[in-house]
Structure formats: structure tokens, C-alpha cells
Write a protein that holds these residues in place. Sequence first.
Motif, PDB file in Angstrom:
ATOM      1  N   GLU A 102       0.858  -1.170   0.000  1.00 20.20           N
ATOM      2  CA  GLU A 102       0.000   0.000   0.000  1.00 20.20           C
ATOM      3  C   GLU A 102       0.901   1.228   0.000  1.00 20.20           C
ATOM      4  OE1 GLU A 102      -2.208  -0.474   3.777  1.00 20.20           O
ATOM      5  OE2 GLU A 102      -1.097   1.253   4.525  1.00 20.20           O
ATOM      6  N   ASN A 103       0.325   2.347  -0.428  1.00 18.50           N
ATOM      7  CA  ASN A 103       0.957   3.660  -0.312  1.00 18.50           C
ATOM      8  C   ASN A 103      -0.168   4.680  -0.354  1.00 18.50           C
ATOM      9  OD1 ASN A 103       0.482   4.303  -3.202  1.00 18.50           O
ATOM     10  ND2 ASN A 103       2.107   2.813  -3.581  1.00 18.50           N
ATOM     11  N   HIS A 104       0.151   5.955  -0.463  1.00 18.20           N
ATOM     12  CA  HIS A 104      -0.906   6.967  -0.379  1.00 18.20           C
ATOM     13  C   HIS A 104      -1.876   6.904  -1.559  1.00 18.20           C
ATOM     14  CE1 HIS A 104       2.246   8.896  -2.823  1.00 18.20           C
ATOM     15  NE2 HIS A 104       1.239   9.484  -3.435  1.00 18.20           N
ATOM     16  N   VAL A 148      -4.118  -2.074   2.536  1.00 20.80           N
ATOM     17  CA  VAL A 148      -4.041  -3.514   2.346  1.00 20.80           C
ATOM     18  C   VAL A 148      -4.969  -4.238   3.311  1.00 20.80           C
ATOM     19  CG1 VAL A 148      -2.007  -3.698   3.865  1.00 20.80           C
ATOM     20  CG2 VAL A 148      -2.477  -5.494   2.184  1.00 20.80           C
ATOM     21  N   ALA A 149      -5.147  -3.719   4.515  1.00 17.07           N
ATOM     22  CA  ALA A 149      -6.021  -4.381   5.490  1.00 17.07           C
ATOM     23  C   ALA A 149      -7.479  -4.313   5.084  1.00 17.07           C
ATOM     24  CB  ALA A 149      -5.829  -3.755   6.876  1.00 17.07           C
ATOM     25  N   ALA A 150      -7.825  -3.374   4.186  1.00 17.54           N
ATOM     26  CA  ALA A 150      -9.195  -3.264   3.698  1.00 17.54           C
ATOM     27  C   ALA A 150      -9.388  -3.996   2.370  1.00 17.54           C
ATOM     28  CB  ALA A 150      -9.569  -1.788   3.520  1.00 17.54           C
ATOM     29  N   THR A 151      -8.300  -4.410   1.739  1.00 19.01           N
ATOM     30  CA  THR A 151      -8.352  -4.958   0.385  1.00 19.01           C
ATOM     31  C   THR A 151      -8.137  -6.462   0.359  1.00 19.01           C
ATOM     32  OG1 THR A 151      -7.451  -2.857  -0.400  1.00 19.01           O
ATOM     33  CG2 THR A 151      -7.391  -4.699  -1.944  1.00 19.01           C
ATOM     34  N   PHE A 152      -7.238  -6.958   1.207  1.00 21.25           N
ATOM     35  CA  PHE A 152      -6.919  -8.374   1.297  1.00 21.25           C
ATOM     36  C   PHE A 152      -7.577  -8.952   2.556  1.00 21.25           C
ATOM     37  CE2 PHE A 152      -3.835  -6.591  -1.418  1.00 21.25           C
ATOM     38  CZ  PHE A 152      -3.063  -7.560  -2.046  1.00 21.25           C
ATOM     39  N   HIS A 202       4.128   1.815   4.471  1.00 25.52           N
ATOM     40  CA  HIS A 202       3.308   3.021   4.470  1.00 25.52           C
ATOM     41  C   HIS A 202       2.793   3.342   5.877  1.00 25.52           C
ATOM     42  CE1 HIS A 202      -0.706   5.038   3.184  1.00 25.52           C
ATOM     43  NE2 HIS A 202       0.251   5.943   3.171  1.00 25.52           N
ATOM     44  N   ASP A 203       2.727   4.617   6.177  1.00 23.73           N
ATOM     45  CA  ASP A 203       2.198   5.152   7.427  1.00 23.73           C
ATOM     46  C   ASP A 203       0.830   4.528   7.739  1.00 23.73           C
ATOM     47  OD1 ASP A 203       1.586   6.771   9.582  1.00 23.73           O
ATOM     48  OD2 ASP A 203       2.134   8.640   8.576  1.00 23.73           O
ATOM     49  N   GLY A 204       0.714   3.819   8.866  1.00 20.94           N
ATOM     50  CA  GLY A 204      -0.541   3.190   9.270  1.00 20.94           C
ATOM     51  C   GLY A 204      -0.666   1.737   8.880  1.00 20.94           C
ATOM     52  N   GLN A 205       0.225   1.245   8.022  1.00 22.90           N
ATOM     53  CA  GLN A 205       0.146  -0.148   7.570  1.00 22.90           C
ATOM     54  C   GLN A 205       0.351  -1.116   8.721  1.00 22.90           C
ATOM     55  OE1 GLN A 205       2.674  -0.923   4.202  1.00 22.90           O
ATOM     56  NE2 GLN A 205       2.485  -3.140   4.349  1.00 22.90           N
ATOM     57  N   PHE A 206       1.299  -0.819   9.607  1.00 20.55           N
ATOM     58  CA  PHE A 206       1.592  -1.718  10.715  1.00 20.55           C
ATOM     59  C   PHE A 206       0.440  -1.779  11.718  1.00 20.55           C
ATOM     60  CE2 PHE A 206       6.304  -0.488  10.132  1.00 20.55           C
ATOM     61  CZ  PHE A 206       6.426  -1.388   9.086  1.00 20.55           C
ATOM     62  N   GLU A 207      -0.336  -0.709  11.782  1.00 22.09           N
ATOM     63  CA  GLU A 207      -1.456  -0.664  12.722  1.00 22.09           C
ATOM     64  C   GLU A 207      -2.728  -1.261  12.142  1.00 22.09           C
ATOM     65  OE1 GLU A 207       1.745   1.669  13.758  1.00 22.09           O
ATOM     66  OE2 GLU A 207       0.518   2.083  12.000  1.00 22.09           O
ATOM     67  N   GLY A 208      -2.696  -1.665  10.874  1.00 23.68           N
ATOM     68  CA  GLY A 208      -3.870  -2.262  10.247  1.00 23.68           C
ATOM     69  C   GLY A 208      -4.951  -1.262   9.918  1.00 23.68           C
TER      70      GLY A 208
END
Length: 513
Positions: free
Chosen positions: A335-337, A342-346, A368-374
Motif C-alpha cells: 500500500e501507499n498513499h 491492504v487491510a481493507a483490500t486483502f 506506508h504510514d498506518g500499515q503496521f497498525e492495520g
Amino acid sequence: MAATAAPSKNQGRSGSAERSQPLPLHKYPSLYQVNTRATMHDLSVKLGRSATLDDVSDEYLSSLAQQGFDWVWFLGVWQTGAAARAVSRSHQEWIDEYRQTLGDFTDGDICGSCFAITAYQAHTDFGGNDALARLYKRAHQQGLRLLLDFVPNHTALDHSWLETHPDYYVAGTDEKLQHEPQNYVRLNTSQGPRIFAFGRDPYFAGWPDTLQLNYANPALQAAMRLELLNISEFCDGVRCDMAMLILPDVFERTWGMHPEPFWRKTIDAVRASKAGFLFMAEVYWDLEWTLQQEGFDYTYDKRLYDRLREGHATPVRDHLRADMEFQRKSARFLENHDEPRVAATFTPEMHRAAAIITYLCPGLRFFHDGQFEGRVKRLSVHLGRRPEESTNESIRAFYQQLLKCIHEPAIRDGQWQLLNATPAWVSNWTFESFVCFSWQADGELPFLVVVNYSDHQSQCYLQLPFDTLRSHSVSLQDLMGSAIYERVGDELLSRGLYLDTPAWGFHVFKTTI
């Protein structure tokens, strides 16, 4: 994981960017993208005042370095203006998107696109160039390189060049404005009304908050080269927005004018001034190799992302058969801006399997910012505030473990190879569902990465071309789990490693003898 930036305890007053000794850079580095505007908003709320780049704490930068990141990209630090903000507040399709992201959004949340730039100077709201110079220095002190934006294709509607150098832009006509109102605009200037083209790519309507730069004008090319030289004083590299749009053939297809090539001459000029300066290209349409040949260090690998999103192993495996030099220069992301979260897509299981492949194959590992937090809500580049979302602790724990794997020395700097899976028995078709590869440092035993990239149980024998396993008892420790398997080396070499893996299952094995 990446902590929220906290107020800085180190705000030395350096008036300009200072170059420090080069930082060590791994063969396969990792990058973390920060949404600068949203981070500044969060800090402002915490501090009870307007935050600047000086308030990004050394502790935050250190936390990124300690997680193994080599690069931090602060998205959207440059000056933007009122014209783009007005467009962003009046474009109904965008407003509908804002409302989906922030149910309580107000006009104050709409900043205008961070890619509608009025000047390559750090935004006055963020403390200007002085604060950016200090951030750059502090990032180096914490062991991080700094990446910033360069937008070659267009500027904001109210850039100073509109008055001083209108010839830097693609001009329009009354006829074009009448027939393509989505691509042209009439603006008042000190020299009277003029028609200009919106910035765009050849497949979509123009971006109504931008004006298209004319690369058929050599003076514009020289001016943009100078902009990049100025940017290079404040960072170690740039991510170039839609970099393929100014390739001569693409520009000619879009605008009917054939410019001289820009990238190679410009990249060479910047690196002559600042050795090792990095160029990363946002690029699509299978033009990645073309831009790598123009001198780009890294190019977006959207193709791998798309194949992972489709959920089939064979196209992913085929993609990973590409030339190793191409793969080394590929920026791998989930994911990126621009992409959805990814948490909403996969699905959660597919997300983890895709992450194992994406971030453990060769190339630049781009998070990406926020990816680790889901996080599940993508934040528009027009907004300055992100929605409140709770952390998905399961995803956070997964990425904590994955980062430990990524930063194993062999996986950062070693040799990679794709491995073959064979049927576990006659008519066992599920062996095709595996994506498997190895990492190996000189003189050391391999790491084995195995993923059943499918929605069903799969079996195979994994072929292991590692003669060092012969005549040894081999231990396989799963670094993404708790399992440890003991195998006989001669059997692994003669028949292979038997795998029976659930849907979207994976292992990252460290081998010892």
C-alpha cells in the motif's frame, strides 16, 4: 512498530542543511513513508499548538532506525497554495471521498493536494526550510536517510511561473477549451487572460488543481533541473511523481510535442553535485525498465502488487523470474498513499501471505504510514487529518515479527534465488500454488521462504540446491512461528523438503546443521 511522532527534545537551530558522512546502505534497504500533514495535525493536538517539523522527535526517528529502516519519506512537505485548496473544496467527487474518510470533516480539513506545489520550499506551516534542514540533520544523526517529493509533470495553479514564465506551461486555445473543458482552463494573469492545460496523463481527464509543464521548452527543463539541485540540499533522494509522463514518447503522445530527454541528463547533473543522491520513480505501463535505464535507482513495482491482489501464485512466481538487476531496483509495496489500504483490500490471511512475498523478495522494501497498525481507511492527499482508528494488534504483531526477518543480514545483503516446487505425488496439482525462494549469505546456510499463495491446502516437495546440507542433520526453525523441524540432509537433497501447508500458509525457515 512506527510510533506516532512526539515533540522533539533536540531542536538545535541550524539555518541550512548540513551534509554529514554517508550512512551505510544495505543492498536491499527498507523505507517508511510518513504522511507529513496528518503527523503535524496529530502533534498539534498533542501539543495544544501548531506543530512544525522541529516537533518530530528524535525518539520517533530513532524508533524507525531501530526497526531496521534505512529511509524515511516525508510525503508532502512542500509549499502549497490557496488556488489548489479552493479546487479541493469545490470538486464534488473528491468531497464525497473526504466524507467517506472523515464523517465529521470540515473545510478546515481540506488542505489541497500536496502535489499541487507552489514552491519547493518547506511549507511555512511546518517551519519552513530551516525546520526541514534541522529534520534532515537529525534524521542522519539517528541513522536514517531522508526522501522527499519531486513532482516533474505539473505545478499548482498559482505557482509564480504563471506570471514570470508562462511559456513554461502547455498553452491551450479557445477551441481546445471548448471541446475539452476537462483538460484546459482560462486564467487571469498580469498579461491578460490565457488558456493553459491542466496537468494530466494521456488516459484520464486533467487534474484541475494543476498546470501542465511544457518539457518541449528547453528553458523549462533547465528550470526543473535547478529545482532538483535545490531540493538535493535538504534530502538524500526524491520520489518522482508519475515519472514516466515526461518521457519523450509519452509526452508526445499526450501533447503532440517531442521534448528532449530529461531524466538522464538531470540525474547525472544532480549526482555530480551530490554523489549517491537517490531517485525513485512512481511509474506504470511497463515502463519500469525504461526508467531504470535512465538512471533511476528504484521504480515502483505495481505489477507485483496487482498479481498478488489477484491471488494466484503462478503469475507472482513468473514475475519473480525477472532479471535480478531489474528486481534489485524494484520498490515492493502493499500500500501507499495512492493505493487502498491492504487491510481493507486483502483478507487477513491473504494479507500476511502477500506481505511475506512482497517484503522478503529482493528490492526496496516500502512500507506506508498506518500499515503496521492495520488501518483500513485510505487518506486522500487533499486532507490534513486522518480518521481515528483502533490498532489491529494481530497485524501489528505480525509486522513486528516480519521486520525481524527482513533485517536478518542474509536477507538484507545476501543472495536470493527462486526455488522450484514439484508434485508431492502423481496428480498432485496443488504444488503450483507455492511461491518459494531462498536467501543466503556467503559461507552460511540458507533461509527458506515458502508460501502457499492460494485459498486451499497445498502440498509439494521443495527442491533444495544446497550441497552444504549433505551428510548432516538439518534443523528448520520457523522465524514466523514457533515450529522447529528436524530433517536428514541427504533426503532433502535427493527428494526435497515436503510441505503440506494450509490456505495462505507460510514459513520463513532458518536452517542450521
